[in-house]
Each structure stands twice: as structure tokens, then as C-alpha cells.
Write a protein that holds these residues in place. Structure first.
Motif: not given
Length: 381
Positions: A18-21, A134-145, A148-155
Motif C-alpha cells: 500500500a506504500f504508493p496508495a 509470505i501471507l501478510a503482503p498477499i493479504l494486504g494486496g487483496q485488501v487493496l483490490a 482503500n489502504w485504510r482498511w489494512i490497518f482496520g484488519i
């Protein structure tokens, strides 16, 4: 305890995609967003020193609950922040919460098990720790799909809440009243000074710390080496990263099984020889100009597998004979490992050449130092 140990690393890796977002959403530069990660890592290293004395004074459960609550509140703060300065501040706070999950589970394990069984339990923690990156970046990428990036911190906040409920409902206090250490600046200072003077503890901690430093060097240096030096398609980078992570996970579980027949000292000694051999081979091939992506992967997989033996056994041996100050010992060990890892990652990032030399050279140096401190620890036993 394994899931609690993964809480801190989850907050490191999950928001990387989510860095660019984040930069766009907060109207800032990518460099400022990257510094939120550096701030988190620094906070994670320093915060561990605080949890140790509190865990030895108030028990394991209360400081752990407090840390998870801080993590949850800070994650919510990150989700609702409106500028990069506040995001950085909330990330530091989140690190101070997540550090509890690094320090206290090790102390809980050592409260309940002898050295051999503690090594087995720490190997299970390695399984969780190996899966998380391994799983954390994949999960973060799926959230972005889908959001928005704020939901990553919500999770992250939801994960923390689930673990908080688990701790409150199922965890029993493991610190025996006879092992309670009074809390005071002088007492804390003397305990940490005593740990630094304990040659056996310090050498085992640094043996594991420099092994972990090699892993940090690999994480920091492998993207450039794979993608820029060997021209691996970025889409395939995750596969190569996953192969090496799998080597770490499987080796840690094999280590746990072998402990039924061998001592932690024996496994550590053999694994450190393998660590030096695989990294030295990679360095020699690099200097000779004979390194290929296949040979590099063989050496890296061998290094990661060796590290699957080094980390849990070195940690268990470092915590041996620390019954009355396990919290302090676990905290200092974690801080030393973080500082070793940060130093190795800095070396790789500063040492820029159009080859694999910065990575293989740093790995060889870390392996040699791990072997050296391991031998010094065994002589001090």
C-alpha cells in the motif's frame, strides 16, 4: 503464543503493497512513507526493553494485554490519520504495542518448559513467523483490490482484537510468585547490566541475532539482486521468496523432531557449520563470477534451512538459567536481534554494486559472526 508473536511482523509486511496508495492518499512522497516502516522497526527494537522488567514484576498476562490494547488503538489511529506525521507517530505507538508479542511469548514458553522442550516450542513459533511474511503482503494486496489502504490497518485492529479476546479468555498467568522481581530504575539497570555481563547468555543471543541479521539482509537485498541483477520477472519474485521461506519453515519443524534424539547444543553447532558453508559458497561463486540464479537459490535455501535450526535452539539456550529474569532476558535478546538485523539491512542497502556481492558478502559475514558467538557460548557453558 505463536499468533501473538506474528502480530508485530504482520504490521511490518501487510501494508508494504500500500506504500504508493498511502503516499497518494496523504499527499506525501514515497520516501516519507518508507520512513514509517523504519520508525516502526526502531520502536519495535526499543520497546522490547520496557516489556521485560514489567513482565518480571507484574506477570506475563497483564503487560501482554496492555501491549495488545496499545496495538489495537494505534492501528485504528493509523486507519483514520490524515497526514504522514500522525501516521508515523501512530506507527511508533503500534510498534510499542506489537513488541509485547515478541517478548512475552518467549518468557511464557520458558516458564513452562525445559531447554529441550522450549526449543521445540520455539520451532513452532518459527513456523508462524515464517508464514507471516509470505501471507501478510498477499493479504494486504487483496485488501487493496477491494478497498482503500485504510482498511489494512482496520484488519490489523481486528486481528489484535481477536488475539486480545483469546488472551483474556484462555491465558493463565505463568510467572511463579517466587520469581517476581521488584520494579525500580536501579533494579532494572542492574538486571540489564547483569545480562550484558553474562557471557553465555550474550553469546547465544548474538549467535541467534547474527543468524537473524542474515535474514534481514536477505529480505532487504534479494529484491534488487533477483530483479535487477538476474532479471527475474517481478511477478515471479514472490515464488522465489516463498521457496526460501518454505525452507526455513520445514527446517524449523525438522529441528523440533530431532530434539527427541539430540541436544539443542548439538543441533546448533551443526547448523552453524552449514550456515557458514552455504554463505561462503555463495560468496566464492560471486567473486569468481560463476554465480547464477539457480546456484544462488540453492545457497539461499541452504542458508534459510540452516537458520531454521539456529534461531530456536540459540534462543532456548540463551534463556537457560534465566528463570528469575526471563522477561528481561527475552527483551534484551529481542532487542539485540533487531539491532543486528537493522545493521545488516543497512549494510546491504548502502553497499551498492551491480552484482550479488552485497547480499552474499553480508550473508557470509553474518554467518561467520553467528558461528563465532555460538562457539564462544559453548565454551562459556
Amino acid at each position: 503464543m505463536g499468533l501473538l508473536t506474528a502480530l508485530g511482523p504482520l504490521a511490518i509486511d501487510m501494508y508494504l503493497p500500500a506504500f504508493p496508495a498511502i503516499a497518494q492518499g496523504l499527499n506525501t512522497t514515497p520516501g516519507h512513507v518508507e520512513r514509517t516502516l523504519a520508525s516502526y522497526l526502531l520502536g519495535l527494537a526499543m520497546a522490547q526493553l520496557f516489556y521485560g522488567p514489567f513482565a518480571d514484576r507484574y506477570g506475563r498476562k497483564k503487560p501482554l494485554v496492555a501491549g495488545v490494547v496499545i496495538f489495537i488503538v494505534a492501528a485504528i489511529g493509523c486507519a483514520f490519520t490524515t497526514d504522514i506525521e500522525h501516521l508515523t507517530a501512530w506507527r511508533i505507538a503500534q510498534a510499542f504495542g506489537g513488541a509485547a508479542g515478541l517478548v512475552i511469548p518467549r518468557a511464557v514458553i520458558r516458564d513452562n518448559f525445559n531447554t529441550r522442550d522450549a526449543s521445540k516450542a520455539l520451532s513452532i513459533l518459527m513456523l508462524v513467523m515464517g508464514v507471516t511474511p509470505i501471507l501478510a503482503p498477499i493479504l494486504g494486496g487483496q485488501v487493496l483490490a477491494y478497498a482503500n489502504w485504510r482498511w489494512i490497518f482496520g484488519i490489523m485492529a481486528l486481528c489484535g482484537t481477536g488475539l486480545l479476546v483469546g488472551v483474556l479468555v484462555t491465558m493463565k498467568e505463568t510467572l511463579h510468585p517466587d520469581r517476581v522481581i521488584p520494579l525500580g530504575v536501579g533494579i532494572i539497570g542492574r538486571n540489564y547490566l547483569a545480562m550484558l555481563r553474562d557471557k553465555k547468555f550474550l553469546c547465544y543471543a548474538l549467535a541467534g541475532g547474527f543468524g537473524s541479521a542474515g535474514m534481514f539482509a536477505y529480505i532487504a537485498g534479494s529484491p534488487r539482486v533477483f530483479i535487477e541483477v538476474f532479471h527475474v520477472d517481478p511477478q515471479h519474485f514472490g515464488l522465489l521468496f516463498g521457496i526460501n521461506a518454505a525452507a526455513l519453515i520445514m527446517a524449523a519443524q525438522i529441528s523440533a523432531r530431532l530434539l527427541n534424539r539430540h541436544t539443542p547444543e548439538f543441533l546448533l553447532r551443526k547448523a552453524q557449520v552449514s550456515l557458514v558453508f552455504m554463505t561462503s559458497l555463495a560468496l566464492i561463486l560471486t567473486l569468481a563470477g560463476a554465480i547464477t540464479i539457480v546456484l544462488l537459490m540453492v545457497c539461499l535455501a541452504g542458508f534459510m534451512a540452516s537458520q531454521g535450526f539456529v534461531n530456536p535452539n540459540a534462543a532456548a539456550l540463551a534463556l537457560t538459567d534465566q528463570g528469575k529474569r526471563l522477561g528481561v532476558a527475552s527483551a534484551l535478546m529481542g532487542t539485540l536481534q533487531m539491532l543486528c538485523g537493522a545493521s545488516a539491512g543497512m549494510v546491504v542497502s548502502v553497499w551498492q554494486t551491480p552484482s550479488a556481492l552485497p547480499l552474499t558478502g553480508t550473508l557470509a559475514l553474518c554467518a561467520a559472526l553467528s558461528w563465532l558467538f555460538g562457539r564462544m557460548a559453548m565454551k562459556a557453558t
